[in-house]
Design a protein around this motif. Structure first.
Motif, mmCIF file in Angstrom:
data_model
loop_
_atom_site.group_PDB
_atom_site.id
_atom_site.type_symbol
_atom_site.label_atom_id
_atom_site.label_comp_id
_atom_site.label_asym_id
_atom_site.label_seq_id
_atom_site.Cartn_x
_atom_site.Cartn_y
_atom_site.Cartn_z
ATOM 1 N N MET A 1 12.000 4.344 5.704
ATOM 2 C CA MET A 1 10.736 4.171 4.961
ATOM 3 C C MET A 1 11.094 4.144 3.379
ATOM 4 N N LEU A 4 11.196 0.737 1.821
ATOM 5 C CA LEU A 4 10.055 0.127 1.573
ATOM 6 C C LEU A 4 9.244 0.503 0.367
ATOM 7 N N LEU A 15 -3.188 -2.260 -6.710
ATOM 8 C CA LEU A 15 -4.379 -2.376 -6.077
ATOM 9 C C LEU A 15 -5.548 -1.276 -6.536
ATOM 10 N N LEU A 19 -8.991 -1.565 -8.419
ATOM 11 C CA LEU A 19 -10.110 -0.829 -8.084
ATOM 12 C C LEU A 19 -10.970 -0.121 -9.222
ATOM 13 N N LEU A 57 15.925 -1.540 6.927
ATOM 14 C CA LEU A 57 14.594 -1.375 7.845
ATOM 15 C C LEU A 57 13.922 -2.535 8.396
ATOM 16 N N VAL A 58 13.312 -2.610 9.365
ATOM 17 C CA VAL A 58 12.907 -3.724 9.839
ATOM 18 C C VAL A 58 11.157 -3.528 10.101
ATOM 19 N N ALA A 59 10.457 -4.195 9.362
ATOM 20 C CA ALA A 59 9.219 -3.724 9.453
ATOM 21 C C ALA A 59 8.528 -4.115 10.767
ATOM 22 N N GLY A 60 7.492 -3.301 11.214
ATOM 23 C CA GLY A 60 6.963 -3.567 12.564
ATOM 24 C C GLY A 60 7.882 -3.158 13.563
ATOM 25 N N ASN A 61 8.966 -2.830 13.806
ATOM 26 C CA ASN A 61 9.948 -2.398 14.845
ATOM 27 C C ASN A 61 10.172 -3.590 15.657
ATOM 28 N N CYS B 74 -9.737 -3.632 -2.101
ATOM 29 C CA CYS B 74 -9.823 -2.722 -0.921
ATOM 30 C C CYS B 74 -9.233 -3.467 0.342
ATOM 31 N N VAL B 76 -6.608 -5.398 0.649
ATOM 32 C CA VAL B 76 -5.140 -5.338 0.602
ATOM 33 C C VAL B 76 -5.021 -3.832 1.089
ATOM 34 N N LEU B 77 -5.506 -3.120 0.254
ATOM 35 C CA LEU B 77 -5.150 -1.708 0.517
ATOM 36 C C LEU B 77 -5.352 -1.317 1.950
ATOM 37 N N LEU B 80 -2.466 -2.316 4.024
ATOM 38 C CA LEU B 80 -1.313 -1.517 3.561
ATOM 39 C C LEU B 80 -1.410 -0.436 4.595
ATOM 40 N N LEU B 84 0.451 2.539 8.085
ATOM 41 C CA LEU B 84 0.960 3.748 8.051
ATOM 42 C C LEU B 84 0.855 4.886 9.470
ATOM 43 N N LEU B 87 4.157 5.559 11.354
ATOM 44 C CA LEU B 87 5.066 6.428 10.731
ATOM 45 C C LEU B 87 4.766 7.843 11.376
ATOM 46 N N LEU B 91 7.799 5.613 14.031
ATOM 47 C CA LEU B 91 8.155 3.989 14.323
ATOM 48 C C LEU B 91 8.072 3.646 12.681
ATOM 49 N N PRO B 92 8.917 2.284 12.485
ATOM 50 C CA PRO B 92 8.895 1.907 11.151
ATOM 51 C C PRO B 92 7.652 1.548 10.949
ATOM 52 N N TYR B 93 7.448 1.412 9.328
ATOM 53 C CA TYR B 93 6.256 0.872 8.893
ATOM 54 C C TYR B 93 5.639 -0.443 9.388
ATOM 55 N N LEU B 94 4.393 -0.512 9.452
ATOM 56 C CA LEU B 94 3.690 -1.926 10.108
ATOM 57 C C LEU B 94 3.928 -1.797 11.570
ATOM 58 N N THR B 95 4.441 -1.126 12.189
ATOM 59 C CA THR B 95 4.417 -1.272 13.956
ATOM 60 C C THR B 95 2.830 -0.963 14.296
#
Lengths: 484, 143, 128
Positions: A1, A4, A15, A19, A57-61, B74, B76-77, B80, B84, B87, B91-95
């Protein structure tokens, strides 16, 4: 992690800053917090990479080679740290009155966005993903260029936009053709698949890829976007630009042509060597012609990019190490010089050397800082630039490229000429207007603090270069998939 | 002018609601069929643009849930943040994880992907909606 | 079929390049868009042109047989979105430049690099 975080932190900060754009104080606090966090993350990442080598690191496994991978290796991590450092210094400058440009609410989101795009481009291990981050940093850079809204800024933005977009579109074309030829996008898989390609296919594909990166790096015939746009920016933003934008191209070039596709066709490196030579010479001649400090420095960037490309063209491990050393040195020293120019502008109201003077008596401290940075850029021992040039020139001699080495030495003299010009005109000669006095009540302490930090780094690298030399040789080794 | 048609002001209010509903439906449908956040977001932009053409840019802006910049940020946030939860499971980010909730007869697929898609939806609505409305405003100011 | 597409692709990129070199600002931007579309088409063609079968690998097989590779299509979608955003930006930029400069001739647009006054030395910076 952790891999990233250097891109997620500035992205999230950008962002949050967007805001809170109606409340400048909150926005500034978030922005400063984000920059600090980024600095900490990149330091932690650097420690980890130095201890255990490249981290992927591979995003999304997703399984490799299908998932989008991010790899933190020595080169990428070092550049990320530079980006974090320069972002902090840029924000520090915003706290001083050293740049009189009014702060727009879009400034902080765009600065963080630019950093996010660049750090992601430094860390990504996927060719298409690289294209996407190129575009992200392009969009943020454009946003920063048009901030003032004056015609000269819009004109600069337009030319920057068109020339850079052609570069990224050529990159996209190269990505498309490479994917069609190999079926891969991940760097490791791409390297393996490309080694099985026929030479007659490999040469044009890699040539196109190199062309795209050369446009991004502002090399000889493709540099027009750089001197047309840099001088329309306020000094702190300019320092960030000079530390990041051309380095994205350099980093990508090192990653692909010198790393993933190793050994790339010999012809490409010969070509790169001549392009490097011409970049060095034209850049330094352009700098000799100009009188606006920012333009002198912008043209010098092209010449220094030439040095880096020359080191890459030597296509050896020592050459790549020299290129990485020089890129790291140049990011900081050139940014520092732009900041000096910004401070001079603050004291005198001009960037044009013909309108200013007498600063050595009025601002002796600034004169010393300028001298250290300028001599480092020229390559006088014991400053960091000396080691950078020494590595490049000695490796050229080792390979028997006497013409390249000789030109590099000759360009060094011309660099000295234009640095001496700034010194003589801005610091040594008396001010053309006898009634001129220093402005009072300008808050420049934070600006000086940021500048001193950069000077200390160049001094430190110059006096104790062993650790950085070891680091860049590890970086060059990991570039081609080796173990340090 | 055809007199038996309702006036454009009435018509576009209905159209606005219908377009927004359709855009949300496309967003939802995107989970397992063609559709998704981007195309749904563009549909929402179309709704805002239609509203602005009949009334004016200002009233279309007021109809957005937030100002365009904030809406996009908002979005995009949210996208992102949707990476989470993975985690927590190591598992890796964005799984992305998905479950199918069962309510007797109706089965409802829920996943973190829909959050990501919703983020894209909001971002597209904010960026391109804001862009369209700014153009409409520029034209209004000229005439 | 692939030759027809290749011809179309070449024509679009050539037309884009031609327009890109134009002195007219708007033509230049349209050229840029055409150029980008040509390259998107290239990316798309890289994934094979076949019938509209869904990209599903048959049981027992390990690779796609007759259908097109869906990955380039996804990449094209990303590239289209990016070029769409950049086009939006560039049109507003061009509009603003034309309004401020009162001209759409790129060759006369010298605001950021003003020509030298005496033909030898660079122009003096205007105090801002």
């Amino acid at each position: 992690m952790l891999v990233l975080l250097p891109l997620l932190v500035p992205l999230a900060t950008a962002l949050l800053c967007a805001l809170t754009w109606t409340t400048p104080r909150l926005q500034r606090a978030i922005s400063a917090g984000g920059a600090m966090l980024l600095l900490l993350c990149s330091l932690a990442l650097l420690r980890q990479v130095m201890a255990q080598g490249a981290i992927t690191l591979v995003a999304g496994n997703w399984p490799l080679p299908f998932g989008i991978a991010f790899t933190a290796d020595h080169l990428g991590t070092a550049l990320v740290l530079i980006a974090a450092l320069m972002l902090s210094i840029t924000l520090l400058w915003q706290e001083s009155a050293a740049d009189a440009a009014p702060v727009s609410p879009a400034l902080h989101p765009l600065l963080h966005g630019l950093v996010a795009g660049s750090t992601a481009a430094f860390l990504t291990a996927d060719l298409f993903n690289l294209y996407v981050w190129f575009e992200v940093s392009l969009i943020c850079a454009l946003g920063l260029l048009v901030q003032g809204g004056a015609l000269r800024q819009l004109d600069a933005a337009l030319k920057y936009f068109v020339l850079n977009l052609v570069g990224t579109l050529l990159l996209l074309a190269a990505v498309a053709l490479l994917h069609a030829a190999t079926g891969q996008l991940n760097f490791t898989a791409l390297g393996e698949a490309a080694s099985r390609l026929d030479h007659s296919v490999k040469l044009p594909l890699l040539g196109l890829l190199m062309l795209a990166f050369l446009i991004k790096a502002a090399a000889f015939p493709f540099f027009a976007w750089l001197p047309v746009s840099y001088h329309t920016l306020p000094a702190p933003v300019l320092a960030l630009f000079s530390a990041l934008l051309t380095k994205i191209g350099i980093c990508a070039l090192l990653r692909t042509i010198a790393g993933v596709f190793f050994p790339a066709p010999e012809l490409l490196f010969t070509l790169l060597g001549w392009i490097a030579l011409l970049s060095m010479v034209t850049g330094v001649l352009g700098a000799a012609y100009h009188w606006d400090m920012r333009r002198i420095l912008a043209f010098h960037t092209i010449s220094q990019i030439g040095y880096i490309l020359l080191a890459i063209a030597l296509s050896s491990r020592a050459g790549n190490a020299a290129a990485i050393f020089f890129a790291l040195h140049h990011s900081m020293v050139k940014a520092g010089l732009f900041l000096v120019a910004g401070l001079i502008y603050r004291q005198t109201g001009h960037y044009d050397l013909r309108r200013i003077g007498g600063l050595h008596a009025a601002k002796p401290g600034l004169a010393v800082l300028f001298l250290l940075l300028a001599l480092s850029l020229v390559g006088i021992p014991p400053l960091s630039g000396f080691w950078g040039k020494y590595l490049i020139i000695s490796e050229s001699f080792n390979q028997g490229e006497y013409l390249w080495a000789g030109s590099a030495l000759f360009v060094g003299f011309l660099t000295l000429y234009s640095m001496a010009k700034i010194w003589l005109e801005a610091f040594w000669k008396p001010h053309p207007d006898r009634a001129w006095r220093l402005p009072t009540g300008v808050r420049t302490a934070p600006a000086y603090a940021g500048l001193c930090l950069l000077v200390l780094v160049t001094l430190w690298v110059g006096l104790v270069p062993e650790r950085l030399l070891l680091f860049v040789s590890d970086a060059a080794a990991t570039l081609q998939g080796g173990v340090p | 002018m055809i007199s038996w048609l309702p006036p454009a002001e009435v018509f576009v209010r209905v159209l606005y609601a219908m377009l927004l509903f359709a855009s949300l439906w496309i967003l939802w449908r995107g989970q397992n069929a063609p559709g998704g956040g981007f195309i749904g977001g563009l549909m929402a932009v179309a709704a805002s643009a239609a509203y602005a053409l009949v009334f004016d840019a200002g009233s279309a802006l007021r109809r957005l849930p937030l100002e365009p910049v904030r809406l996009a940020a908002c979005g995009v946030l949210l996208a992102l943040l949707s990476g989470l939860p993975a985690l927590l499971n190591g598992l890796p980010y964005l799984t992305h994880r998905g479950v199918t909730l069962s309510f007797g007869v109706v089965e409802l697929p829920v996943s973190t992907v829909i959050l990501f898609d919703l983020g894209i939806y909001l971002c597209v609505w904010g960026v391109f909606g804001g862009y369209c409305l700014a153009l409409v405003r520029a034209i209004e100011e000229e005439s | 079929m692939i030759w027809a597409v290749a011809l179309a692709l070449g024509t679009v990129i050539a037309a884009g390049t031609y327009l890109l070199l134009s002195r007219d600002l708007l033509r230049c931007l349209i050229g840029l868009v055409l150029f980008g579309n040509g390259i998107n088409l290239l990316l798309f063609t890289g994934g094979r042109l076949t019938s509209s079968l869904p990209p599903i690998i048959d049981a027992g097989e390990t690779a796609l047989a007759v259908t097109a590779n869906p990955l380039p299509q996804a990449l094209v979608l990303t590239a289209i979105v990016i070029s769409f955003a950049l086009m939006c930006f560039s049109l507003v930029l061009a509009l603003q430049i034309i309004q401020l400069a009162g001209s759409d001739d790129v060759a006369r647009l010298r605001a950021s690099e003003p020509p030298s006054q005496d033909g030898i030395k660079p122009a003096l910076e205007e105090p801002s």
